[in-house]
Design a protein around this motif. Structure first.
Motif, short mmCIF file in Angstrom:
data_model
loop_
_atom_site.label_atom_id
_atom_site.label_comp_id
_atom_site.label_asym_id
_atom_site.label_seq_id
_atom_site.Cartn_x
_atom_site.Cartn_y
_atom_site.Cartn_z
N LEU A 16 -32.12 4.67 36.69
CA LEU A 16 -31.58 3.23 37.41
C LEU A 16 -33.68 2.92 38.16
CD1 LEU A 16 -28.78 3.71 39.80
CD2 LEU A 16 -28.88 2.04 37.37
N PHE A 17 -33.88 3.95 38.45
CA PHE A 17 -35.52 3.45 39.20
C PHE A 17 -36.35 2.99 37.40
CE2 PHE A 17 -39.52 5.03 39.70
CZ PHE A 17 -40.20 4.19 40.81
N ILE A 18 -36.34 3.92 36.42
CA ILE A 18 -36.46 3.28 35.47
C ILE A 18 -36.52 1.78 34.76
CG2 ILE A 18 -37.41 3.78 32.71
CD1 ILE A 18 -37.17 7.00 33.56
N GLY A 19 -35.10 1.58 34.63
CA GLY A 19 -34.24 0.43 34.77
C GLY A 19 -35.32 -0.69 35.83
N LYS A 20 -35.40 -0.52 37.09
CA LYS A 20 -36.48 -1.28 38.30
C LYS A 20 -37.80 -1.90 37.36
CE LYS A 20 -32.76 -0.35 42.43
NZ LYS A 20 -33.93 0.75 43.07
N LEU A 21 -38.44 -0.23 37.19
CA LEU A 21 -39.78 -1.13 36.60
C LEU A 21 -39.64 -1.33 35.40
CD1 LEU A 21 -41.45 3.15 37.35
CD2 LEU A 21 -41.19 0.87 38.58
N LYS A 22 -38.88 -1.56 34.10
CA LYS A 22 -38.58 -2.36 33.23
C LYS A 22 -38.94 -4.21 33.69
CE LYS A 22 -37.57 1.75 29.81
NZ LYS A 22 -37.70 0.99 28.85
N TRP A 40 -30.57 11.95 37.27
CA TRP A 40 -30.75 11.63 36.03
C TRP A 40 -30.43 10.64 36.15
CZ3 TRP A 40 -27.53 9.19 32.41
CH2 TRP A 40 -28.24 8.91 31.01
N LYS A 41 -29.18 9.63 36.39
CA LYS A 41 -28.78 8.56 37.16
C LYS A 41 -29.74 7.82 37.96
CE LYS A 41 -25.15 6.44 38.55
NZ LYS A 41 -23.64 6.18 39.52
N ASN A 42 -30.29 8.16 38.80
CA ASN A 42 -31.26 8.21 39.68
C ASN A 42 -32.69 7.26 38.95
OD1 ASN A 42 -29.29 7.43 41.49
ND2 ASN A 42 -29.80 9.48 43.02
N VAL A 48 -27.97 14.45 44.84
CA VAL A 48 -27.96 13.51 46.43
C VAL A 48 -26.65 12.82 45.86
CG1 VAL A 48 -29.12 12.33 45.29
CG2 VAL A 48 -28.29 11.67 47.51
N GLY A 49 -25.38 13.05 47.09
CA GLY A 49 -24.57 11.83 46.91
C GLY A 49 -22.70 13.04 45.74
N LEU A 50 -23.45 14.28 45.92
CA LEU A 50 -22.17 14.71 45.09
C LEU A 50 -21.24 15.63 45.88
CD1 LEU A 50 -23.80 14.73 41.62
CD2 LEU A 50 -21.40 13.37 42.52
#
Length: 554
Positions: A193-199, A188-190, A117-119
């Protein structure tokens, strides 16, 4: 596309010739590839058009559209990218990143971008900018479209035939949402980033202030009942607007500190840049300030009434000054930059006490990541367990070098502003507290008549010098709503943090109560509300002026 289907007479589809239907979906892909494929697949699944026609029209439209993007990039180049209407669709940085990715990995990127997505848009434009071999480029386009289109059209047709045979609109909506979710998490980036939000959710130090401070507000109400006053805490610092509740001027606090010549050695030089001055006047004043004080870059530009690092910027050269000063919407300070280690010192003194005390010390650390010679800085941030939680802040601060590849073992500092919300790491600095430091801070505060409670942000040549109470500079001093920032040390639990903050507010109310007995008038509650909602600038507010208490300590 969904609106089109809602207004479209589905029974009339059969009246269109296959050629007309082909071109309808062919051109629809130019506006939205995904929506066109979903709509065509949905109609095919319900038997309203043939699957072969739906697949052929979407495949042809996608391929031709991608080729057009390539030639726009090749023939139009940077002129197209600079067009305002085009910059709203794709940013210049996105094309630049795609070009770097393309140069490293070759034409195979064309194939991969179809599924990430987005590329697609920036990658195909970059391929044109770089004058990639067109036959090779077209081959990868055909290959990618030949896999992607049947998956998208076919899966929607299957769902329409077996699960949504009676509701075309629901099928398209469901398929569209499913596609967006799958597309988003194919990156992988998204996913990181999602994992970062959960953390962030799992660690209280990253919680929203509205959530984290709710128990503190409840304790505040308890203290207000105990002292029979909602605003008596504003008497804690009679010399500061509302005691430093909100909206206090850093410039005015600095002026009060520097009234004592003995304090000047511990203060940074600065200039006040008012909101009403023209850009030319601000630039002229800033240049004169730099020349008269023989200052070197970098310099710090920050709001006069800011908090939590909002709006703070590091100015690294003269060329950045005009553009930064042009965008100022409020009063700002241009301040000398102090190098070295950084700490926060929370101080308090009761009006009748002979000596004040340090409530807490916070050591500030600026996170660094080690390069491996292969990964970009962006990838290093996303890999790191802590950095990924603050990825957005780190991306914003390092946007110009995100795609650089640090050498193996090279240390890259992610942030240079000592604010927790911007990504600095705060740890308890109780080990820095010494009698010499406490005496020096107490001396400075006693020379600021009408100040009893608040937090210093300090830069020192070294922590050893700070312990000795020498060779340090005061970045700024904050008032009654200052936070004892040592609470963010990972060793402290959520309950430890509340214990510290409750003690801090208890002291603020007690100092305020003592100053009130000595004659200090609290700031009116209505004025506090006006300050809090920010409808009126603090400087223009008809604020109740606190009277300074009698110097009982003399």
């Amino acid at each position: 596309m969904i609106e089109f289907l809602q207004n479209f007479d589905l029974n009339a589809i059969g009246e269109f010739s296959p050629v007309a239907l082909f071109f309808i979906f062919f051109f629809a892909t130019f506006f939205s590839e995904d929506a066109a494929c979903l709509a065509a697949g949905a109609l095919a699944g319900q038997g309203r058009i043939s699957f072969a026609l739906a697949l052929a029209a979407c495949f042809a439209g996608i391929f031709v559209g991608d080729v057009l993007l390539y030639w726009i990039g090749r023939l139009g180049g940077e002129k197209v990218l600079r067009k305002r209407w085009f910059s709203r669709i794709v940013s210049e940085s996105a094309v630049s990143n795609a070009a770097q990715w393309f140069e490293k990995r070759g034409a195979a990127v064309v194939f991969l971008s179809r599924f990430l997505v987005g590329l697609r848009l920036p990658t195909y434009l970059a391929a044109g900018f770089l004058r990639t071999n067109f036959p090779k480029f077209a081959f990868y386009l055909v290959l990618a479209a030949a896999i992607w289109t049947p998956i998208l059209v076919g899966s929607t047709a299957f769902a329409g035939q077996f699960f949504f045979s009676k509701n075309l609109i629901l099928l398209v909506i469901f398929s569209f949402i499913a596609l967006r979710i799958l597309s988003k998490f194919s990156s992988w980036k998204n996913r990181r980033l999602f994992i970062g939000k959960l953390k962030r959710i799992g660690k209280w130090e990253f919680w929203s202030l509205k959530i984290f401070y709710f128990p503190v507000v409840c304790y505040f109400v308890r203290l207000a009942f105990k002292h029979r006053s909602l605003n008596i805490f504003t008497c804690a610092n009679p010399a500061i607007l509302a005691g430093g509740f909100i909206g206090e001027s850093k410039h005015e606090i600095y002026k009060n500190l520097i009234k004592s010549r003995a304090n000047s050695d511990y203060l940074l030089r600065h200039i006040f840049l008012g909101r009403d001055a023209t850009t030319e006047k601000k630039v002229s004043d800033a240049r004169r300030f730099i020349d008269e004080n023989d200052l070197n870059f970098p310099l710090v530009l920050k709001p006069d009434a800011g908090e939590r690092g909002n709006g703070v910027k590091i100015i690294r050269n003269f060329s950045e000054l005009p553009s930064e000063l042009k965008n100022l919407k409020s009063d700002y300070l241009l301040q000398e930059y102090a190098d070295g280690v950084e700490a926060s010192i929370f101080y308090y003194r009761f009006p009748n006490a002979k000596k004040g005390a340090i409530f807490s010390v916070t050591e500030k650390r600026f996170p660094k990541l080690a390069g491996d010679g292969r990964a970009t800085l962006e990838t290093l941030i996303l890999r790191d367990d802590r950095a990924v939680r603050l990825a957005k802040s780190y991306f914003d601060h390092n946007r110009e070098r995100l795609q650089t590849i640090p050498a193996k073992g090279e240390k890259v500092q992610l942030i240079d502003i000592g604010t927790h919300s911007r990504g600095a790491i705060f740890v308890d600095g109780d080990w820095l507290k010494t009698e010499a430091l406490e005496n020096k801070i107490d001396e400075i505060c006693r020379r600021f008549e009408g100040f009893y409670f608040g937090r210093f942000d300090i830069k020192a040549a070294s922590f050893a010098d700070l312990q000795a109470g020498k060779n340090f500079k005061i970045i700024e001093l904050n008032g009654v709503t200052s936070e004892s920032t040592n609470i963010y040390d990972p060793k402290y639990s959520l309950f430890d943090a509340y214990r510290i903050l409750f003690a801090q507010w208890r002291i603020a109310f007690e100092i305020g109560a003592e100053n009130a007995k000595l004659g200090t008038k609290p700031t009116a509650v209505l004025d506090l509300i006006r300050l809090a909602v920010g409808k009126t600038p603090a400087a223009n507010l008809p604020i109740s002026v606190n009277r300074r208490p009698l110097r009982a300590d003399r």
